[in-house]
Design a protein around this motif. Structure first.
Motif, PDB file in Angstrom:
ATOM      1  N   SER A  97      10.711  -8.231   6.185  1.00 15.79           N
ATOM      2  CA  SER A  97      11.442  -9.026   5.153  1.00 15.79           C
ATOM      3  C   SER A  97      11.599 -10.385   5.668  1.00 15.79           C
ATOM      4  CB  SER A  97      12.507  -8.284   4.685  1.00 15.79           C
ATOM      5  OG  SER A  97      13.263  -9.248   3.792  1.00 15.79           O
ATOM      6  N   LEU A  98      11.747 -11.418   5.130  1.00 12.24           N
ATOM      7  CA  LEU A  98      12.411 -12.491   5.491  1.00 12.24           C
ATOM      8  C   LEU A  98      14.037 -12.059   5.609  1.00 12.24           C
ATOM      9  CD1 LEU A  98      11.168 -15.268   2.837  1.00 12.24           C
ATOM     10  CD2 LEU A  98      10.359 -14.834   4.983  1.00 12.24           C
ATOM     11  N   PRO A  99      14.691 -12.817   6.204  1.00 18.25           N
ATOM     12  CA  PRO A  99      16.140 -12.531   6.566  1.00 18.25           C
ATOM     13  C   PRO A  99      17.055 -12.822   5.332  1.00 18.25           C
ATOM     14  CG  PRO A  99      15.795 -14.665   7.562  1.00 18.25           C
ATOM     15  CD  PRO A  99      14.557 -14.173   7.105  1.00 18.25           C
ATOM     16  N   GLY A 100      18.116 -11.918   5.279  1.00 21.32           N
ATOM     17  CA  GLY A 100      18.981 -12.134   4.080  1.00 21.32           C
ATOM     18  C   GLY A 100      20.267 -13.087   4.585  1.00 21.32           C
ATOM     19  N   PRO A 101      21.102 -13.716   3.726  1.00 19.74           N
ATOM     20  CA  PRO A 101      22.089 -14.574   4.078  1.00 19.74           C
ATOM     21  C   PRO A 101      23.169 -13.900   5.081  1.00 19.74           C
ATOM     22  CG  PRO A 101      22.437 -13.624   1.901  1.00 19.74           C
ATOM     23  CD  PRO A 101      21.104 -13.092   2.106  1.00 19.74           C
ATOM     24  N   ALA A 102      23.760 -14.701   5.750  1.00 18.28           N
ATOM     25  CA  ALA A 102      24.771 -14.214   6.599  1.00 18.28           C
ATOM     26  C   ALA A 102      25.678 -15.425   6.708  1.00 18.28           C
ATOM     27  CB  ALA A 102      24.199 -13.868   8.108  1.00 18.28           C
ATOM     28  N   PRO A 103      26.962 -15.188   7.216  1.00 20.15           N
ATOM     29  CA  PRO A 103      28.020 -16.293   7.361  1.00 20.15           C
ATOM     30  C   PRO A 103      27.321 -17.319   8.393  1.00 20.15           C
ATOM     31  CG  PRO A 103      29.128 -14.143   7.291  1.00 20.15           C
ATOM     32  CD  PRO A 103      27.489 -13.804   7.378  1.00 20.15           C
TER      33      PRO A 103
END
Lengths: 444, 480
Positions: A97-103
């Protein structure tokens, strides 16, 4: 442009994409370079540009398209092209998958002074260098580069990352009829770039290396100035510390994590958030950069990952992806070689018979697994006898395993300096190494 | 287009430029990379922009932008003039371009099959088949194949009155197999290393090289190299294949004859050259069988075009005849310094770079030998194929090359495989030791799409015609 401007472009592309997942990578830059040789400016350029790259994912099929035309029509077309390419693709079972959001951490690598630099300012610094050269009877060549770069990464899973930075780099080579000397500086802030000091360093080296003598190639003790040491980290980054080479067993790190692979005095890491580098908070997938220790006290500790290669091992990305179109795998971008406590004077005094190397040139890998590299010395090579520099010598060719060399480091400089690197920057000290294989000599 | 170009020239003139030229470059490219059966990159790029180059009182300025508006033409032209005025601050000689070059023309690459017209499915299928062939060999850890093709449309106009339009087509392909085992990593490539081979041709270029028919052989050679003999260390006779020789020409002749390097303007980065102007016409560069030509007019060569980026027509120039050094690659400015006329070698990597002196097709002219006869005529030595590593000093004298593969030559016959082969030398001595060059049947114009030079660095596409050649008394094997 600015953050809202790039976000607007990203949103337009994401809205136009029919893919399951979509990533938008936007580069913007305004850069200028003033180049001089024979002690005058012979090239002086500036350019402004943007590029928008789209990665479209349909199931496990991926297509990438890019454009530098920012019209609505073009952005819609590039999104559609990426989707079309993805539809023609074969399934890539290794893709997760593409990466998800992270701080996202904050980075501070921007100087308004650098962004505002004018051609007149650059020319003034260059004129200072050329005047210094004329006074000493040598000729100056080099380049002064300044610029602002922006990057934005967005994806349909909610990632949006934006950063801008500035860079100012100045280098000069001073030349006499029989010698040359080099110096360079790199910073985010143009005020850190002292043209007078740079000219003085290069002139001193040039004048001290006139009328070099020929010496026989062979094994010598060496002192490598930081200009040369940065090349060693470049090859570890390129050949050894990325997950692709590791997984394909092309890296000396493969099957050796936890083992001693270098001398106990060697520690190498990557840290994109350190104040001592040009901070760089996320990679080209928008993943926050983590500090990665490669070598700690000589022991192999880790490698860098992007989302794709991390997924192959069931791990998470360390934030070291290159742009999606690059098939090279992840690479370090902000490397460090830990400083020691030696001064260059102490290093010099410790050498019975050896070579002082200012800089390497045209280095290329000969044997990737053993990190054997060949290249030339350049711009100041000296013979050391009984703790003193006794003569300049003609440039030498080396064919040396950088890995072996890291097992023979006897002294490490206490000061480090920032240099441009293969995919970012590196901060390194000078090194004294017990044995270095010079395999040929040239005629000057 | 014409309106934007003319606007930029008019603005440059109005702001004080004595000379100005404008290049508008639009490029469409596609590339496909298949790695271990996965299509890891399938990309389509489209770029467009323009650059304005000006001379103000003999000092240079350049500005480029990708905003294709009349206002931006004004802005870039004005910025270029401001930069040129700043250039004057460090003094130095004023540039002289020599006699005007005035051409109004159009040029198009001749090709048979448009690479953009071939279906994407067919292209991917071709690369997948190639990868599957390579992955049949057990020790192959990385099989990679790629295709690249581009269409570039360039418009050049100058205040001297030139207006030239060009459409240039390039097509390239390459495969690589990497084997790991026995403490070794070994790679074989085809048709050329460092990614791919490329030419100014259409899809017929890919068809000619028959990637599927060579994939298994390439992989088997990579695997065999893992357990091959190490390269001996010593002085021997070597025969270099055409692709390795092409790079030898590129590094030790092509870069050395760039007149900007000779005159010092690349000194801080790419370096200078041992072929200083006092050597022109007198230096014995190589043996009597060494003949080199810079030729931008060869059909299909990667350094082939109609006009360079100063609007000078493509030409063929003798560089070395029977070993004697006779010519340089020149720009208008550097040619004028020698009282000569440009031979049309100024090229920029894109709209946002200035043109530099770049190699066109720098060719080693064919000799008379058949390769079989040359090997049969060699008692003892090495036959070395396909570049693996390359390095040369900053005046282009001391070089060291490694090749992917070598074979022993014993009593006129090819023998065992040899791994990690390297050879080293000093340029004029090396070319002086050349005693035989193979004939036109073995001659290929090898494409080098990755030639770096200049700051900011520019990557140029160059070509090198070469056939296998023999060199005596060469130091080999310096990797321990």
């Amino acid at each position: 442009m600015d953050e809202p401007g790039l976000k607007n472009i990203a949103d337009r592309v994401l809205a136009a994409s029919a893919a399951d997942q979509t990533e938008v990578l936007i580069f913007g830059s305004h850069s200028a370079l003033t180049r001089f040789a024979n002690s005058y400016i012979h090239q002086n350029v500036a350019r402004t540009g943007f590029e928008v790259s789209v990665r479209a994912v349909i199931g496990k099929k991926i297509g990438i398209a890019a454009t530098n035309i920012l019209s609505d029509e073009s952005l819609k077309a590039v999104a559609e092209k990426a989707v079309t390419l993805a539809r023609h693709q074969k399934e890539n079972e290794d893709f997760r998958s593409l990466p998800g959001p992270a701080p996202l951490p904050q980075a501070h690598a921007y100087s308004q002074r650098t962004a505002d630099c004018t051609p007149e300012q650059r020319a003034s610094v260059v004129a200072t260098i050329c005047d210094a050269a004329r006074r000493e009877g040598v000729t100056a060549a080099g380049a002064f580069k300044t610029g602002v770069s922006e990057i934005a990464v967005a994806n349909s899973l909610g990632v949006f990352a934006y950063n801008r930075d500035t860079h100012a780099s100045l280098n000069t080579t001073m030349m006499s009829a029989t010698s040359s000397g080099y110096a360079s500086r790199l910073s985010i802030d143009i005020d850190d770039i002292d043209g007078t000091a740079l000219a003085a360093e290069a002139i001193d080296k040039c004048l001290r290396s006139t009328d070099p003598i020929a010496i026989d190639p062979g094994e010598y003790e060496v002192i490598l100035e930081d200009y040369a040491v940065t090349d060693i980290l470049d090859f570890f980054a390129y050949l050894s510390f990325g997950a692709q080479a590791y997984q394909e067993k092309r890296s000396f790190m493969t099957d050796h994590l936890g083992e001693k692979v270098m001398g106990e005095n060697i520690t190498i890491w990557d840290d994109g958030l350190s104040p001592e580098t040009i901070a760089n908070p996320f990679d080209f997938e928008g993943v926050p950069r983590q500090r990665v220790d490669f070598i700690v006290g000589g022991v192999a500790k880790g490698i860098v990952y992007d989302t794709y290669y991390a997924g192959k091992e069931g791990k998470t990305s360390t934030g070291h992806a290159l742009p999606a179109a690059v098939t090279f795998g992840p690479v370090p971008s902000n490397m460090f070689l830990a400083a020691g406590n030696a001064s260059k004077e102490e290093m010099l005094a410790s050498v019975e018979r050896g070579i002082w190397v200012s800089r390497f040139w045209y280095t290329r890998p000969v044997h990737p697994l053993r990190v054997i590299v060949t290249g030339m010395t350049r711009d100041g090579t000296f013979l050391i006898e009984k703790g003193k520099i006794t003569a300049p010598v003609r440039n030498l060719r080396f064919t040396q395993s950088y890995l072996d060399a890291m097992n023979q480091v006897e002294l490490i400089g206490g000061e480090t300096r920032l240099h441009e690197a293969i995919a970012g920057v590196s901060r390194v000290p000078a090194l004294k190494i017990r044995s270095w294989a010079f395999t040929g000599a040239t005629e000057f | 287009m014409r309106e934007l170009v003319m606007r930029a020239l008019d603005t440059a003139r109005a702001r004080g430029a004595g000379y100005a030229d404008v290049r508008v470059v639009g490029r469409k490219s596609e590339s496909i990379t298949v790695r271990n059966r996965n299509v890891e990159a399938l990309t389509a790029d489209e770029t467009m922009g323009f650059g304005v180059r000006v001379l103000v009182d003999g000092y240079w300025g350049f500005a480029g932008s990708n905003r294709m508006t009349l206002e931006e033409a004004d802005q870039a032209a004005a910025e270029a003039v401001r930069i040129a005025k700043a250039s004057a601050r460090a003094g130095g000689p004023r540039a002289d371009l020599g006699p005007p070059e005035v051409h109004q023309d159009a040029y198009r690459t001749a090709f048979a099959k448009d690479p953009f017209a071939v279906s994407l499915d067919d292209k991917i299928a071709l690369l997948i088949v190639v990868n599957e062939q390579m992955m049949k060999v057990k020790s192959i850890v990385m099989a990679e194949s790629n295709l690249y093709y581009q269409r570039e449309n360039k418009t050049f106009a100058s205040t001297e009155g030139s207006y030239i339009e060009q459409e240039l087509i390039e097509t390239g392909c390459g495969i690589e197999a990497t084997a790991v085992g026995d403490g070794e990593v070994q790679k074989r490539s085809y048709p050329n290393s460092v990614g791919r081979h490329q030419g100014t041709e259409g899809w017929e270029f890919v068809e000619r090289y028959d990637l599927p028919g060579n994939a298994l052989r390439v992989a088997e050679e990579a695997a065999a190299l893992l357990t091959a003999k190490p390269c001996p260390s010593g002085v021997t006779t070597i025969i270099l294949d055409g692709s390795q020789l092409a790079l030898q020409v590129h590094e030790s002749c092509g870069h050395a004859i760039e007149l900007d390097r000779v005159l010092g303007t690349e000194a801080a980065y790419a370096g200078t050259s041992f072929l200083t102007v006092d050597k022109l016409g007198v230096l014995q560069y190589g043996s009597g069988v060494v003949n080199l030509t810079a030729d931008a007019t060869i059909p299909g060569g990667l350094g082939t075009f109609g006009y360079d980026d100063e609007g000078v027509p493509a030409q063929s120039t003798p560089i070395v005849r029977e070993g004697v050094f006779l010519g340089y690659l020149m720009s208008r400015e550097t040619a004028a310094m020698l009282g000569m006329r440009s031979n049309g070698t100024m090229r920029a990597a894109d709209w946002n770079h200035i043109p530099l002196i770049r190699m066109t097709n720098v060719n080693l002219e064919p000799g008379s030998w058949r390769l079989e006869d040359l090997i049969a005529d060699t008692d003892d030595g090495l036959y070395m194929e396909t570049n693996r590593s390359w390095s040369i000093d900053d005046r282009r004298l001391n070089f060291q090359f490694g090749t992917e593969l070598a074979r022993e030559i014993k009593n006129g016959k090819l023998g065992d495989l040899v791994k990690n082969a390297t050879y080293t030398g000093i340029t004029p001595q090396f070319w002086g030791s050349c005693d035989a060059v193979c004939n036109r049947d073995h001659w290929v114009v090898w494409g080098t799409p990755n030639c770096g030079k200049g700051q900011p660095e520019q990557v140029a596409h160059t070509g090198h015609g070469a056939a296998p050649a023999r060199f005596r008394n060469i130091q080999v094997g310096l990797v321990r």
